[in-house]
Design an enzyme around this catalytic site. Structure first.
Site, mmCIF file in Angstrom:
data_model
loop_
_atom_site.group_PDB
_atom_site.id
_atom_site.type_symbol
_atom_site.label_atom_id
_atom_site.label_comp_id
_atom_site.label_asym_id
_atom_site.label_seq_id
_atom_site.Cartn_x
_atom_site.Cartn_y
_atom_site.Cartn_z
ATOM 1 N N GLY A 241 4.700 -2.335 -0.027
ATOM 2 C CA GLY A 241 3.885 -3.021 1.470
ATOM 3 C C GLY A 241 2.974 -2.442 2.222
ATOM 4 C CD GLU A 275 12.010 -3.051 -4.062
ATOM 5 O OE1 GLU A 275 10.810 -3.758 -3.444
ATOM 6 O OE2 GLU A 275 12.882 -3.117 -4.400
ATOM 7 N NE ARG A 278 -1.628 -4.068 -0.393
ATOM 8 C CZ ARG A 278 -2.411 -5.175 -0.899
ATOM 9 N NH1 ARG A 278 -3.812 -5.631 -1.311
ATOM 10 N NH2 ARG A 278 -1.021 -6.595 -1.110
ATOM 11 N NE ARG A 314 -5.538 -8.692 -2.964
ATOM 12 C CZ ARG A 314 -5.869 -7.926 -1.356
ATOM 13 N NH1 ARG A 314 -6.834 -7.617 -1.649
ATOM 14 N NH2 ARG A 314 -5.341 -8.257 -0.871
ATOM 15 C CB CYS A 344 -17.413 -25.867 -10.461
ATOM 16 S SG CYS A 344 -18.448 -25.330 -12.387
ATOM 17 C CE1 TYR A 372 0.456 -7.649 -6.052
ATOM 18 C CE2 TYR A 372 -0.621 -6.153 -4.616
ATOM 19 C CZ TYR A 372 0.232 -6.531 -4.665
ATOM 20 O OH TYR A 372 2.187 -6.089 -4.503
HETATM 21 N N1 LLP Z 1 8.658 -5.194 -3.658
HETATM 22 C C1 LLP Z 1 8.760 -6.479 -3.753
HETATM 23 C C2 LLP Z 1 10.226 -7.032 -3.594
HETATM 24 C C3 LLP Z 1 7.068 -7.550 -3.704
HETATM 25 O O1 LLP Z 1 7.810 -9.138 -3.689
HETATM 26 C C4 LLP Z 1 6.058 -6.379 -3.784
HETATM 27 C C5 LLP Z 1 4.384 -7.186 -3.620
HETATM 28 C C6 LLP Z 1 6.261 -5.608 -3.730
HETATM 29 C C7 LLP Z 1 7.847 -4.285 -3.604
HETATM 30 C C8 LLP Z 1 5.159 -4.479 -3.359
HETATM 31 O O2 LLP Z 1 4.247 -4.252 -2.424
HETATM 32 P P1 LLP Z 1 2.850 -3.694 -2.476
HETATM 33 O O3 LLP Z 1 3.378 -2.412 -2.437
HETATM 34 O O4 LLP Z 1 2.147 -4.087 -3.478
HETATM 35 O O5 LLP Z 1 2.705 -4.119 -1.282
HETATM 36 N N2 LLP Z 1 -0.741 -11.176 -3.945
HETATM 37 C C9 LLP Z 1 -1.153 -10.239 -2.655
HETATM 38 C C10 LLP Z 1 0.281 -9.305 -2.438
HETATM 39 C C11 LLP Z 1 1.691 -9.879 -2.971
HETATM 40 C C12 LLP Z 1 2.857 -9.265 -2.488
HETATM 41 C C13 LLP Z 1 3.956 -9.424 -3.189
HETATM 42 N N3 LLP Z 1 4.987 -8.895 -3.113
HETATM 43 C C14 LLP Z 1 -2.689 -9.531 -3.100
HETATM 44 O O6 LLP Z 1 -3.169 -9.936 -3.122
HETATM 45 O O7 LLP Z 1 -2.369 -9.158 -1.468
#
Ligand code: LLP
Length: 416
Positions: A241, A275, A278, A314, A344, A372
């Protein structure tokens, strides 16, 4: 300190030591390009920031699931956070270690659970009572034990886009914090379940440290309470996150994040799992695209490019901002352009009102698209997916071929 993804020298743009123009001449556009060094450096910088925890960094496969990238991270010692059997199969194809895999997601099927148990994953992040009962029954039928954490929904506002916020009571994720103790007690009495950890993930692109502090505090309080019930937690998984800077955001640095977590976790003897998706890969990728046409309208100017919302969802989906630069520096006048694709839909844009000097056939780079980007791409409008390339110093490797028409109709058939 590693170089940024794209850097310029005497007006020429490079990715690592390859001129960007050379990449588009050799491989065409649209193209996703990643920097091997930047991925490696970011991973180590993340892990080193948390070294007092001896952390396990489980890369969130959904952020970028190309097996070359997973392999690179596995070689650096990464584990993986997965949400499907497909992602676990990718980890295995990339020579990742299933024993360093945590399995999140609210809808794990019987087949997926069974596949994961047979590959001895580190832990299921359990998201409901129904899932816990299902894991117990599948593990028992396989004559095995399944390791679990319970994903707690801490009811914390991550202050991010509502579509990517996951830690509020109204979200579909995790187990209500009040119900989680009950669920741990139930798990303790299950003979095919081994309690290993506790988990949460409150959302994505979080740029404020406080939601992380609040949710981790809740987890730590639960761990202390569970101890009094003779339930001993070995690891705390604080999810992913952490946001990155796309525009003017100021997310916490890895070190600030680590310091805050260390403060909350204190001297408890816990293995810490992260986890991140990004924050490990977002900055290490760009989408290169060619300007097909310049179209000047009465109210707006459009730069029509050969990448579209199917390549990078995005902006259309979250109104997300990605910086766009022109690789072909030249002297024409700067104007405001909407950077749009051929799909389109009016929602097909990668940038709006960008002040740029552009002409036909220029190469634009859409920055910070390592996470993403490709993993959320589609074939909408029967557009083949982009090629993926990895630059390693002076060498460019194809890590996914550009799709062709055969890929587009794969598995389809005419009626007899
Ligand atoms: N762990 C779990 C259980 C998750 O659902 C996610 C992301 C992560 C870790 C990794 O999160 P990060 O460190 O990448 O923020 N498509 C969206 C982001 C969706 C994230 C979904 N879960 C975007 O393009 O911003």
């Amino acid at each position: 300190m590693s170089k940024p993804m794209i850097h310029s020298n005497d007006g020429i743009f490079y990715i690592e030591n390859v001129p960007v123009k050379k990449i588009t001449e050799d491989y065409g556009t649209p193209a996703y390009v990643y920097s091997k060094q930047l991925i490696i450096d970011t991973f180590h910088s993340f892990r080193n920031s948390f070294k007092q925890f001896d952390p396990l960094v489980c890369f969130a496969v959904k952020a970028n699931s190309n097996i070359a990238i997973l392999n690179l991270l596995a070689e650096q010692g990464a584990g993986f956070d997965i949400v499907s059997e497909g992602e676990l199969k990718r980890v295995i194809a990339a020579h990742g270690d299933p024993r360093k895999v945590v399995f999140s997601g609210i809808g794990k099927s019987i087949n997926e659970i069974s596949f994961a148990i047979n590959h001895n994953i580190l832990a299921f992040n359990v998201e409901s009572e129904g899932e816990l009962r299902r894991i117990q029954s599948v593990a028992k039928s396989l004559n095995k034990k399944a390791s679990i954490s319970i994903r707690v929904n801490p009811n914390v506002d991550a202050k991010t886009h509502p579509y990517i916020s996951t830690g509020l009571k109204d979200n579909k994720f995790g187990v209500d914090e009040n119900k989680s103790v009950e669920l741990y007690c139930l798990a303790k009495d299950m003979d095919a379940i081994e309690i290993k950890g506790i988990d949460c993930h409150i959302g994505s692109q979080i740029t404020d440290i406080n939601p992380f502090i609040d949710s981790t505090k809740k987890l730590v309080a639960l761990i202390d309470h569970l101890k009094t019930l003779d339930i001993h937690i070995e690891h705390i998984d604080i999810g992913g996150g952490l946001g990155i800077n796309y525009n003017d955001e100021l997310p916490p640095t890895f070190l600030e994040y680590a310091e805050a977590m260390s403060h909350v976790i204190g001297t408890r003897k816990l293995k810490v799992i992260f986890e991140p998706g990004r924050s490990l890969i977002g900055k290490a990728g760009v989408l290169l695209t060619n300007v097909e046409y310049i179209k000047e309208g009465p109210n707006k100017n459009f730069a029509i490019i050969d990448a579209a919302m199917n390549d990078l969802m995005r902006p259309s989906l979250y109104d997300a901002y990605h910086e766009i630069i022109n690789i072909d520096a030249h002297q024409c006048i700067r104007k405001k352009y909407d950077i749009v694709g051929p799909v389109c839909e009016t929602g097909d844009f990668l940038g709006k009102e960008r002040l740029l000097a552009i002409k036909d056939n220029d190469t634009l780079a859409v920055l910070d698209t390592g996470a993403y980007g490709m993993s959320m791409s589609s074939n909408y409008n029967s557009r083949p997916r982009a090629i993926e390339l990895m630059v390693d110093d002076e060498i460019v490797h194809v890590i996914r071929e550009r799709e062709n028409f055969e890929h587009l109709i794969f598995g389809e058939s005419l009626l007899p």
